[in-house]
Design an enzyme around this catalytic site. Structure first.
Site, PDB file in Angstrom:
ATOM      1  N   SER A 117       0.852  -1.185   0.000  1.00 39.47           N
ATOM      2  CA  SER A 117       0.000   0.000   0.000  1.00 39.47           C
ATOM      3  C   SER A 117       0.885   1.230   0.000  1.00 39.47           C
ATOM      4  O   SER A 117       2.044   1.168   0.441  1.00 39.47           O
ATOM      5  CB  SER A 117      -0.891   0.006   1.244  1.00 39.47           C
ATOM      6  OG  SER A 117      -1.573   1.240   1.391  1.00 39.47           O
ATOM      7  N   TYR A 140      -2.511  -0.635  10.190  1.00 39.32           N
ATOM      8  CA  TYR A 140      -2.471  -0.921   8.759  1.00 39.32           C
ATOM      9  C   TYR A 140      -1.101  -0.547   8.190  1.00 39.32           C
ATOM     10  O   TYR A 140      -0.496  -1.303   7.422  1.00 39.32           O
ATOM     11  CB  TYR A 140      -3.585  -0.140   8.057  1.00 39.32           C
ATOM     12  CG  TYR A 140      -3.742  -0.435   6.592  1.00 39.32           C
ATOM     13  CD1 TYR A 140      -4.388  -1.587   6.156  1.00 39.32           C
ATOM     14  CD2 TYR A 140      -3.255   0.455   5.632  1.00 39.32           C
ATOM     15  CE1 TYR A 140      -4.545  -1.843   4.805  1.00 39.32           C
ATOM     16  CE2 TYR A 140      -3.407   0.198   4.282  1.00 39.32           C
ATOM     17  CZ  TYR A 140      -4.056  -0.956   3.867  1.00 39.32           C
ATOM     18  OH  TYR A 140      -4.206  -1.216   2.518  1.00 39.32           O
TER      19      TYR A 140
END
Length: 274
Positions: free
Chosen positions: A157, A170
């Site tokens: 990501s 995350y």
């Protein structure tokens, strides 16, 4: 037209919708036989959006069959080693080999500061997005070695390259994916296995649109207005499509990238440019 992956087999995790579906279809369109999995249960305690169901997974399998290639579809919770082994075993048993692994499965939860985050929320994120990826890779690598080489593409990501307040768990998981990618690239190069990562920004998937819907409800604005607020982190003010992420997977899995390993390609509309 020549299909660049004809005769090759790919595994894609988290393939029942969103980026995983687009990646599976892109590889199948290029001739690959594919094995796909997803969790198959709509609920996870720390996640407040609906996860992909078995029906979603079967729908993607039907789309792939219509392209004229073979497909294996199984439910698999990547936190469970026995389920991973069963899925990988089915893939090899029915398709004969593995050449490409796309580690796409993942979750998103939040939004709260790290010091206020409950244990379960933080730990589940790491277990799915980082440890689960490692477990799947561990199960697949011996088959790539047996095939004489292969490609691993990890879906990290943009949040694996920068910080994202409210989503520290995350970020921690995705930074871990980036570090694991680079380490495995060095370890597996002697086996002719490349390991690369894509680092998407805000991709137009149920995971992101759900968050936009939540923000819309909190602020009394439309979902589109909330999504536009998210896009302030993008220098190019566009929603990234799952197909744009899939194109990066095709590059890393293809012949043009056979000497590219340990790379992290940001498909993020410029999020990490500054």
């Amino acid at each position: 037209m020549t299909q660049q992956f004809a005769g090759r087999t790919a595994i894609i995790t988290g393939a029942a919708r969103g980026q995983g579906r687009a990646m599976a279809l892109a590889l199948a369109l290029e001739g690959a036989d594919v094995a796909i999995c997803d969790v198959g249960t709509p609920d996870l305690a720390t996640v407040d959006y609906r996860l992909a169901t078995t029906a979603d997974l079967e729908g993607v399998a039907d789309e792939i069959r219509a392209l004229g290639v073979r497909v294996v579809a199984r439910t698999c919770d990547i936190r469970d080693r026995a389920q991973i082994d069963a899925f990988v075993g089915a893939a090899v048993g029915e398709l004969g080999r593995i050449d490409i692994l796309v580690n796409n499965a993942g979750i998103l939860s939040g939004n709260r500061p790290v010091h206020e985050m409950p244990d379960e929320q933080f730990v589940t994120m790491i277990e799915v997005n980082l440890i689960g990826l490692w477990r799947v890779t561990r199960a697949v690598v011996p088959h790539l070695i047996a095939a004489g080489g292969g490609r691993i593409v990890n879906v990290a990501s943009a949040a694996g390259l920068v910080g994202a307040p409210g989503f520290g768990h995350y970020c921690a998981a995705k930074h871990g994916v980036v570090g694991l990618t680079k380490t495995m690239a060095a370890e597996l190069a002697p086996h002719r296995i490349t390991v690369n990562a894509i680092c998407p920004g805000l991709v137009d998937t149920p995971m992101v649109t759900h968050s936009a819907g939540q923000l819309a409800g909190q602020l009394g604005i439309t979902e589109d207005e909330a999504y536009d607020a998210f896009l302030t982190v993008h220098h190019i003010k566009e929603r990234i499509t799952p197909e744009q992420s899939a194109a990066a997977v095709l590059y890393f899995a293809g012949e043009a990238a056979r000497v590219v390993t340990g790379a992290c390609l940001a498909v993020d509309a410029g999020w990490t440019a500054t």
